[in-house]
Design an enzyme around this catalytic site. Structure first.
Site, PDB file in Angstrom:
ATOM      1  N   SER A 161       0.862  -1.184   0.000  1.00 35.85           N
ATOM      2  CA  SER A 161       0.000   0.000   0.000  1.00 35.85           C
ATOM      3  C   SER A 161       0.901   1.237   0.000  1.00 35.85           C
ATOM      4  CB  SER A 161      -0.910  -0.021   1.228  1.00 35.85           C
ATOM      5  OG  SER A 161      -0.124  -0.083   2.384  1.00 35.85           O
ATOM      6  N   LYS A 214      -1.327   5.557  -5.575  1.00 35.62           N
ATOM      7  CA  LYS A 214      -2.305   5.386  -6.659  1.00 35.62           C
ATOM      8  C   LYS A 214      -3.048   6.698  -6.931  1.00 35.62           C
ATOM      9  CE  LYS A 214      -4.800   1.959  -5.069  1.00 35.62           C
ATOM     10  NZ  LYS A 214      -4.164   1.323  -3.937  1.00 35.62           N
ATOM     11  N   ASP A 218      -6.377  -8.446  -1.577  1.00 31.81           N
ATOM     12  CA  ASP A 218      -7.157  -8.193  -0.361  1.00 31.81           C
ATOM     13  C   ASP A 218      -8.562  -8.777  -0.553  1.00 31.81           C
ATOM     14  OD1 ASP A 218      -5.058  -6.603   0.364  1.00 31.81           O
ATOM     15  OD2 ASP A 218      -6.115  -4.687   0.156  1.00 31.81           O
ATOM     16  N   GLU A 254     -11.192  -7.704   0.779  1.00 29.61           N
ATOM     17  CA  GLU A 254     -12.114  -6.564   0.706  1.00 29.61           C
ATOM     18  C   GLU A 254     -12.321  -6.010  -0.702  1.00 29.61           C
ATOM     19  OE1 GLU A 254     -10.349  -3.645   3.377  1.00 29.61           O
ATOM     20  OE2 GLU A 254     -12.064  -4.075   4.676  1.00 29.61           O
ATOM     21  N   LYS A 301      14.411  -5.971  -7.853  1.00 30.60           N
ATOM     22  CA  LYS A 301      13.755  -7.285  -7.973  1.00 30.60           C
ATOM     23  C   LYS A 301      12.341  -7.181  -8.571  1.00 30.60           C
ATOM     24  CE  LYS A 301      16.872 -10.022  -6.386  1.00 30.60           C
ATOM     25  NZ  LYS A 301      17.477 -10.978  -7.352  1.00 30.60           N
ATOM     26  N   GLN A 313       5.701  -9.748 -10.349  1.00 30.83           N
ATOM     27  CA  GLN A 313       5.188 -10.922 -11.076  1.00 30.83           C
ATOM     28  C   GLN A 313       4.081 -11.593 -10.265  1.00 30.83           C
ATOM     29  OE1 GLN A 313       8.267 -13.660 -12.440  1.00 30.83           O
ATOM     30  NE2 GLN A 313       9.757 -11.997 -12.425  1.00 30.83           N
ATOM     31  N   CYS A 372     -11.868  27.162  11.118  1.00 30.73           N
ATOM     32  CA  CYS A 372     -12.944  26.423  11.769  1.00 30.73           C
ATOM     33  C   CYS A 372     -12.747  26.408  13.285  1.00 30.73           C
ATOM     34  CB  CYS A 372     -13.080  25.027  11.154  1.00 30.73           C
ATOM     35  SG  CYS A 372     -14.778  24.423  11.259  1.00 30.73           S
ATOM     36  N   HIS A 380     -13.620  26.080   5.514  1.00 31.98           N
ATOM     37  CA  HIS A 380     -12.297  25.489   5.275  1.00 31.98           C
ATOM     38  C   HIS A 380     -11.758  25.943   3.912  1.00 31.98           C
ATOM     39  CE1 HIS A 380     -12.174  22.372   8.506  1.00 31.98           C
ATOM     40  NE2 HIS A 380     -13.470  22.627   8.506  1.00 31.98           N
ATOM     41  N   GLU A 393      -8.862  25.880   2.732  1.00 33.39           N
ATOM     42  CA  GLU A 393      -7.799  25.012   2.195  1.00 33.39           C
ATOM     43  C   GLU A 393      -8.328  24.014   1.169  1.00 33.39           C
ATOM     44  OE1 GLU A 393      -9.124  24.832   5.191  1.00 33.39           O
ATOM     45  OE2 GLU A 393      -9.195  22.794   5.986  1.00 33.39           O
TER      46      GLU A 393
END
Ligand code: GLN
Length: 549
Positions: free
Chosen positions: A15, A19, A150, A152, A190, A195, A384, A510, A512
Site C-alpha cells: 500500500s 495510486k 485483499d 475486501e 527485484k 510478477q 474552523c 475550510h 484550504e
C-alpha cells in the site's frame, strides 16, 4: 459524443505507493491533451464515508462542494485537475451494501436471493459509470483502494472484469501500480513481487495493460523486458515511476515515460495535441527556485500525523510559490502549549495557523497561542475550530467574559460564544449530519476579507456543528473584532477579523479545500505574504526556530 472510456488503477505489492497521485497525474496529462477527464475513488471499507473516522485512521476528511465527506485523494484530484469533485467521485463498500440492502428491503429484487455476484457487482458497475451520466467526460479514471489480493477489494476487481468484458478492451483498461524493491545485499532491483501481484490479478481474470513501477532506482531495459515477458504487457507499457521530491513532479515524470501516449493508443483515442503543461511547469519552476523561506507554525491536535492536515499543507505550497517563497510548516501540538512556554515555543515563527479539529484536547493551548499572537502582532489565521478559539480568546481576554467557551467543550457554559446550531440540536446520529459543503458568504466592503477576495460574495466549504453565537455579535463588533463575512441567508458569521492587527483572520469554513495549483487559495496567499512582511520586519536567526517540521 463518443462513449466514455474507463481507466482503472489497481495497486500491487504494497500500500502507499501513490495510486491517488498516479491517477491525478495521468488525468492531468490527458486533460492537458484536450480531453475532459475526471477521477473517482472506490474504497473497500464498510464505513459509508470517512466522515465518522478518526484522522488517525484515515487522515484528513476531504469535503466537496455538494457536502460529501470523502477520501483525501479527492483533494489531490481537485488540486491537480482544477475541477470540482462530488459525492459521486467517492464510493465505499459501505455505500454499495447500504443501497443493495435498502433495495432488498423495498422488494426490488422480486424474491431473488441477493448475492455478491451479481447484485453487489451490478451496483458497483453502475457506480463505476455514474459520473458519465452526470458530466460529459471522455475518460473516467477509477482508483481502486487497497491492494490486489485483499479480500475486501475482490468485488471491485470482479466488477471491473465484467465491465471490461461487456464494453470491450478498447473501452476499459487497467493500470497496475506496483513496487520494484532494491535488495541491498544482492545489489539488484527485484521484479518477483510484481510478477506475483500480476499473477494474483490474473487469477481474478484481469490482465493489466500497463505496469507503473515505483522504484528508488532507474529500471533498465532488461528489467522492462523481463517484466513485459512475465506479465504479458508490451515493453513500452512498463512505466518507471522513480521516487521524486514533490508529488507535483509526478505528471512530468509520467509525461517523460509517455504514459499518456501508451494509454491513448490502448484506448484507440487520438493524441490530439502535445500536453499543454506550461502553467504546471511554471509552478514547478517557482516551487524549486524560491527567493526566500518563511516559517509558519501549524498549531493543532493531530500534529504527529501530517496527513490529517493534508489540504492545509498543500495550500501552503501553492501560496508559497505564488509569493516566490518556500513555506516551512512547523507542526506544533497544542496540548504542549501554555502561556508560560509559548514565547519560547513560537520563537522564530513568522505566522501562526490554528487548525481545525474536534473535542477539547489541546484547546487551552490553542487559546493561549491566539492571545500571544494577537498581543504580539504576529500574523494569525484560524480555520474552523481555530476561528472558534479566536472568538473564545477575545471574549475572555478583551470582553472579560472569563467563563466564555464553546458548547462543544463545555455543554453547561453560561457564556457559549460558540454554540450549537439550532438545527443541530435534534440530531443524534453522527454520519453526514454536520453543516457540510459549499455555502455563500457575503463580504463586508473595506474589510481584510474583501481585500483578499476582491468579491462581494464567495462560496466556501464547511464541516462543523458549532457556530459564532450572534447574541454576542454587537459586543464583538464594538470592541474591535469584526464579522467581515456573513452568510446572507442564515446570517451566521463566517469570517472574523481584527482590523487593528496587522493580519488576524478566522474562517468558519475550510478555505484550504479549494486551493489548487492553478488557483492558490487567496487567504493562504495573503497570509503567507503577511508572514513574509513580518519576517522582514522582525528578522530572526534560523537556529532560533523553536519547533522543527
Ligand atoms: N469542532 C468544531 C465544530 O464542530 C470545529 C470543526 C472543524 O474544525 N472542522 O464546530
Amino acid at each position: 459524443m463518443a462513449a466514455t472510456k474507463y481507466i482503472f488503477v489497481t495497486g500491487g505489492v504494497s500500500s502507499s505507493l501513490g495510486k491517488g497521485i498516479l491517477s491525478a497525474s495521468l488525468a492531468k496529462l490527458l486533460q492537458a491533451r484536450g480531453y475532459s477527464v475526471t477521477i473517482q475513488k472506490f474504497d473497500p471499507y464498510l464505513n459509508v464515508d470517512p466522515g465518522t473516522m478518526n484522522p488517525y485512521e484515515h487522515g484528513e476528511c476531504y469535503v466537496t462542494d455538494d457536502g460529501a465527506e470523502t477520501d483525501l485523494d479527492l483533494g489531490h484530484y481537485e488540486r491537480f485537475l482544477n475541477i470540482p469533485t462530488s459525492q459521486a467521485n467517492n464510493v465505499t463498500t459501505g455505500q454499495v451494501y447500504l443501497s443493495v440492502i435498502q433495495k432488498e428491503r423495498k422488494g426490488d429484487y422480486l424474491g431473488k436471493t441477493v448475492q455478491v455476484i451479481p447484485h453487489i457487482t451490478d451496483e458497483i458497475k453502475n457506480r463505476f459509470q455514474k459520473l458519465s451520466k452526470i458530466g460529459n467526460y471522455d475518460i473516467i479514471i477509477t482508483e481502486i483502494g487497497g491492494t490486489v489480493g485483499d479480500i475486501e477489494s475482490l468485488p471491485y476487481v470482479e466488477a471491473l472484469r465484467q465491465l471490461r468484458y461487456e464494453k470491450g478492451a478498447n473501452n476499459v483498461m487497467v493500470i497496475h501500480l506496483t513496487y520494484i524493491p532494491f535488495l541491498r545485499g544482492a545489489g539488484e532491483l527485484k521484479t518477483k513481487p510484481t510478477q506475483h501481484s500480476v499473477k494474483t490479478l490474473l487469477e481474478t481474470g484481469v490482465q493489466p495493460d500497463i505496469l507503473v513501477c515505483r522504484t528508488e532506482y532507474p529500471i533498465n531495459k532488461e528489467i522492462r523486458r523481463k517484466l513485459a515477458l512475465f506479465c504479458n504487457v508490451k515493453p513500452n507499457a512498463v512505466i518507471e515511476a522513480i521516487d521524486v521530491d514533490t508529488i507535483y513532479e509526478v505528471p512530468i515524470g509520467m509525461m517523460k515515460e509517455e504514459l499518456d501516449k501508451v494509454v491513448l493508443a490502448r484506448l484507440k483515442l487520438p493524441l490530439k495535441q502535445e500536453p499543454n503543461m506550461e502553467v504546471w511547469k511554471e509552478f514547478l519552476y517557482k516551487l524549486r527556485n524560491y527567493s526566500t523561506t518563511v516559517d509558519i507554525g501549524l498549531v493543532g491536535k493531530y500534529t504527529e500525523l501530517p496527513d490529517a492536515y493534508k489540504s492545509i499543507h498543500e495550500a501552503f505550497i501553492h501560496a508559497g510559490t505564488k509569493n516566490n517563497c518556500k513555506v516551512k510548516l512547523h507542526y506544533i501540538p497544542s496540548d504542549d502549549l501554555n502561556a508560560a512556554n509559548i514565547p519560547e515555543k513560537l520563537k522564530g515563527l513568522h505566522g501562526i495557523l490554528v487548525a481545525p479539529g474536534f473535542g477539547d484536547r489541546g484547546i487551552e493551548g490553542k487559546i493561549a497561542t491566539i492571545k500571544y499572537v494577537r498581543e504580539n502582532n504576529i500574523p494569525f489565521f484560524g480555520i474552523c475550530l481555530g476561528m472558534q478559539c479566536a472568538v473564545i480568546e477575545w471574549a475572555r481576554n478583551v470582553l472579560k467574559i472569563h467563563n466564555a467557551h464553546s458548547r462543544e467543550m463545555d455543554a453547561k457554559t453560561q457564556n457559549a460564544v460558540i454554540d450549537i446550531m439550532e438545527e443541530q440540536k435534534s440530531i443524534s446520529t453522527k454520519g453526514g449530519t454536520m453543516r457540510l459543503g459549499a455555502h455563500p458568504c457575503e463580504l463586508q466592503k473595506g474589510s481584510l476579507a474583501y481585500s483578499i477576495y476582491n468579491e462581494n460574495m464567495i462560496m466556501e466549504r464547511h464541516r462543523h456543528r458549532y457556530e459564532f453565537n450572534n447574541q454576542f455579535l454587537e459586543a464583538f463588533q464594538k470592541s474591535g473584532m469584526k464579522a467581515s463575512g456573513v452568510n446572507p441567508i442564515s446570517k451566521l458569521v463566517e469570517i472574523i477579523e481584527i482590523p487593528s492587527h496587522p493580519f488576524f483572520i478566522g474562517t468558519q469554513f475550510h478555505p484550504e479545500l479549494k486551493s489548487t495549483v492553478e488557483n492558490p487559495q487567496p487567504i493562504f496567499v495573503k497570509f503567507v505574504g503577511a508572514c513574509l512582511a513580518h519576517a522582514i520586519e522582525k528578522p530572526v536567526a534560523k537556529e532560533k526556530v523553536g519547533v522543527m517540521a
